[in-house]
Design a protein around this motif. Structure first.
Motif, PDB file in Angstrom:
ATOM      1  N   VAL B 353       0.841  -1.200   0.000  1.00 18.24           N
ATOM      2  CA  VAL B 353       0.000   0.000   0.000  1.00 18.24           C
ATOM      3  C   VAL B 353       0.880   1.255   0.000  1.00 18.24           C
ATOM      4  CG1 VAL B 353      -1.786   1.273   1.256  1.00 18.24           C
ATOM      5  CG2 VAL B 353      -1.831  -1.238   1.222  1.00 18.24           C
ATOM      6  N   VAL B 354       1.836   1.314   0.927  1.00 18.34           N
ATOM      7  CA  VAL B 354       2.591   2.566   1.088  1.00 18.34           C
ATOM      8  C   VAL B 354       3.735   2.724   0.085  1.00 18.34           C
ATOM      9  CG1 VAL B 354       1.982   2.765   3.535  1.00 18.34           C
ATOM     10  CG2 VAL B 354       4.136   1.645   2.893  1.00 18.34           C
ATOM     11  N   ASP B 355       4.166   1.624  -0.531  1.00 15.51           N
ATOM     12  CA  ASP B 355       5.252   1.699  -1.514  1.00 15.51           C
ATOM     13  C   ASP B 355       4.775   1.320  -2.912  1.00 15.51           C
ATOM     14  OD1 ASP B 355       7.226   2.458   0.367  1.00 15.51           O
ATOM     15  OD2 ASP B 355       7.455   0.368   0.984  1.00 15.51           O
ATOM     16  N   ALA B 356       3.581   1.783  -3.257  1.00 13.83           N
ATOM     17  CA  ALA B 356       2.998   1.408  -4.543  1.00 13.83           C
ATOM     18  C   ALA B 356       3.868   1.843  -5.719  1.00 13.83           C
ATOM     19  CB  ALA B 356       1.588   2.001  -4.668  1.00 13.83           C
ATOM     20  N   HIS B 357       4.680   2.899  -5.514  1.00  9.99           N
ATOM     21  CA  HIS B 357       5.576   3.351  -6.590  1.00  9.99           C
ATOM     22  C   HIS B 357       6.541   2.252  -7.026  1.00  9.99           C
ATOM     23  CE1 HIS B 357       7.661   4.041  -2.796  1.00  9.99           C
ATOM     24  NE2 HIS B 357       8.781   3.917  -3.468  1.00  9.99           N
ATOM     25  N   LEU B 358       6.805   1.292  -6.122  1.00  9.46           N
ATOM     26  CA  LEU B 358       7.766   0.234  -6.448  1.00  9.46           C
ATOM     27  C   LEU B 358       7.240  -0.745  -7.495  1.00  9.46           C
ATOM     28  CD1 LEU B 358       9.220  -0.650  -2.914  1.00  9.46           C
ATOM     29  CD2 LEU B 358      10.263   0.753  -4.714  1.00  9.46           C
ATOM     30  N   PHE B 359       5.925  -0.792  -7.683  1.00  4.51           N
ATOM     31  CA  PHE B 359       5.396  -1.714  -8.702  1.00  4.51           C
ATOM     32  C   PHE B 359       4.444  -1.031  -9.681  1.00  4.51           C
ATOM     33  CE2 PHE B 359       1.297  -2.300  -6.570  1.00  4.51           C
ATOM     34  CZ  PHE B 359       1.594  -2.074  -5.234  1.00  4.51           C
TER      35      PHE B 359
END
Lengths: 372, 372
Positions: B353-359
């Protein structure tokens, strides 16, 4: 090995880290013989749910030997042909109802009131345990230990020895443990366990009577501890899901079979445990912070004179290896001599007890003076 | 993006997996426009403690947008210039007191009795959620979805879609989730959370009145869930130990400062949560087993026709990557098309949720038809 006998050590008064002074009685066991120079003693310290029964059997009929029997005995890593090995019961030992445990804690009668301490018993720490063990060691005429060793809470005691009595030991062995209990571990499995017991309406601030004990709260606390002690795969094989049997019942109360099987396994182990002793022991583990009383963790670990061996397990969910690595680095940076030996087991934290064969050899070498 | 409005979907009767039939009302939100052919719809499903507010803001003054706003919007991975995106509130949404949540659960008045269902509310599953969402989709005239996607319990819904309605979707995106909730996760954080709430004397089998709620049990349940959702390092930095302040008090009741800080953080989030909804949602997550109703996990996953993308996080303590890898292998072995994309974040489960930029990039490519 001959059968083992419980012995008892008492102090009329002991001043604890929290400032309270109380009389103390704890059980202990010994394996092997103290030599004439009294310089072959190894202190082994027990983990959360264990007792001073680290090795051997009380009777030849016993189903199982002590918990580190794979390491302690003639010709084993902690070789009782060479070493005199001691292990004490801790204060507030959670197996308070085990007839082979001798401990002082909330269930003990306070001689000043004639009634059980209950929750008026002072909070204890693993620094206290090291201090009490030191009194025992000195009462036996031992000036210096060859080593202090232990897994998990046993490792916490070993580190407290190394920091607070640096000139009283040659070697320190810390298995599946660390310099500070990780915050996640402290909150998820220790504070939560305390909260679970206190939530039970039968807790009554620890004043419950026998037979009216906060069993549901204690059961939940044991579940939490048990769950963190192993690893994902261990649970899949011990309590497998079964899509065929776990149909959905309309009732929210219907636990699936794998949850019932797990609860039953926990119930079977509950008999010797006491809820108030559990609360105190959980508090002691979560308060384990070797930096307490110093300006920094570096200052605390910098006091260590003993050679140190830290043995984490790669799959440990309670004390992941990074914490051992960090402590080893600090000790070496401060001029100490620390080694790191990581074991690879799927058994998580409990590998430090159930997979002792994985580190028996490096441990034996280390005790004979070789750095690992 | 324009502001978002909550919409409401009702079914006079819905037959649940457990066999009970009840009327259902749930909220939903949409982002972007449904095209004329009605073939650009993407269903996004929410995780345990979230709501249908997946993106955007209700008002320009809102402090924060929806929980996957990093992924959903014009030009983003789930591009609202191309796709029509929907998200529903789940049954028994735990934020039952959040005015922006529309859900049916124990707090709902049973039209047959005129009183709240309480624990007579039937157990729900994520298969039920997929079925209810399917009715919503069809009511909008949509025959087939471009994709169903979600993190954690959202991924469970996406997989239920893929297995039970294989010809109604092109793609399935399962983030930090899996085909079965791991046994360890089920027992440590879900069954234990249920047990904690039930242990609270104010639970009263779910018949508590407003203002007389089992807050202590719910608080402990939230602690457990919160603790598993992040990782060791996150806790060290969010709630640091402080050896200076955490002196040992004689009282067992004295929690250390880092535990108090954590409890306070949990308390601040508690306001919208309801204990009975929490129990039902925890039960649904622990009962997630895509094999239920089939002869084997292989048979269940073998039904999938959609392209599948599974995105685990390397530090996830609730759904460790090995479970995603296993599901991807099975799907491909059964002739399906599944891809695996592991993200590396120290934020554990919540990275989904909080690191959605990673995918975001692989997700965007996958939705445009490219295997990853």
């Amino acid at each position: 090995m001959d059968t083992v006998k419980k012995q008892v050590f008492s102090l009329d008064s002991y001043r604890m880290e929290c400032g309270e002074t109380i009389p103390i009685t704890v059980g202990f066991e010994t394996y092997g013989e103290l030599n004439e120079k009294k310089n072959n003693a190894v202190l082994v310290c027990h983990f959360f749910s264990a007792t001073s029964h680290a090795a051997g059997k009380y009777s030849h009929d016993d189903a199982d030997p002590g918990w580190w029997d794979a390491l302690i005995g003639p010709g084993k890593a902690i070789d009782t042909d060479r070493y005199f090995v001691l292990c004490t019961d801790n204060l507030c030992n959670i197996q308070a109802k085990n007839p082979n445990v001798v401990t002082t804690g909330p269930r003990t009668v306070n001689p000043q009131t004639g009634e059980r301490y209950g929750t008026s018993f002072p909070a204890f720490t693993y620094r206290d345990m090291a201090g009490i063990q030191r009194e025992l060691i000195r009462s036996l005429g031992i000036e210096k230990l060859l080593a202090v060793a232990g897994p998990s809470a046993g490792g916490m005691q070993a580190l407290n020895w190394a920091v607070h009595y640096p000139d009283m030991m040659d070697a320190c062995v810390v298995v599946i443990s660390g310099a500070q209990t990780p915050v996640l571990t402290s909150l998820a499995y220790l504070q939560a366990a305390i909260d679970a017991i206190i939530l039970d309406p039968k807790w009554k601030d620890g004043t419950y009577d026998e037979g009216e004990e906060p069993e549901a709260g204690l059961h939940l606390a044991l579940q939490l501890m048990n769950l963190a002690a192993y690893q994902y795969g261990w649970y899949e094989s011990s309590f497998p899901r079964d899509a065929k049997r776990d149909v959905i019942s309309p009732s929210y109360q219907k636990n699936p079979e794998f949850a019932e099987a797990f609860k039953e396994a926990v119930s079977k182990r509950m008999q010797p445990y006491d809820a108030s002793h559990y609360v105190y022991t959980a508090r002691a583990v979560m308060m384990h912070d070797i930096a307490r009383g110093f300006d920094s963790l570096e200052e605390a670990l910098g006091r260590i004179q003993a050679r140190v061996l830290m043995i984490p397990c790669v799959s440990d969910l309670l004390f992941p290896p990074q914490y051992s690595k960090q402590a080893v680095d600090i000790i070496n940076r401060k001029g100490g001599r620390a080694s790191y030996y990581e074991i690879d087991s799927p058994n998580g934290h409990m590998a430090g007890v159930v997979d002792a064969h994985l580190f028996a050899e490096p441990l034996a070498s280390f005790l004979r003076g070789k750095d690992i």
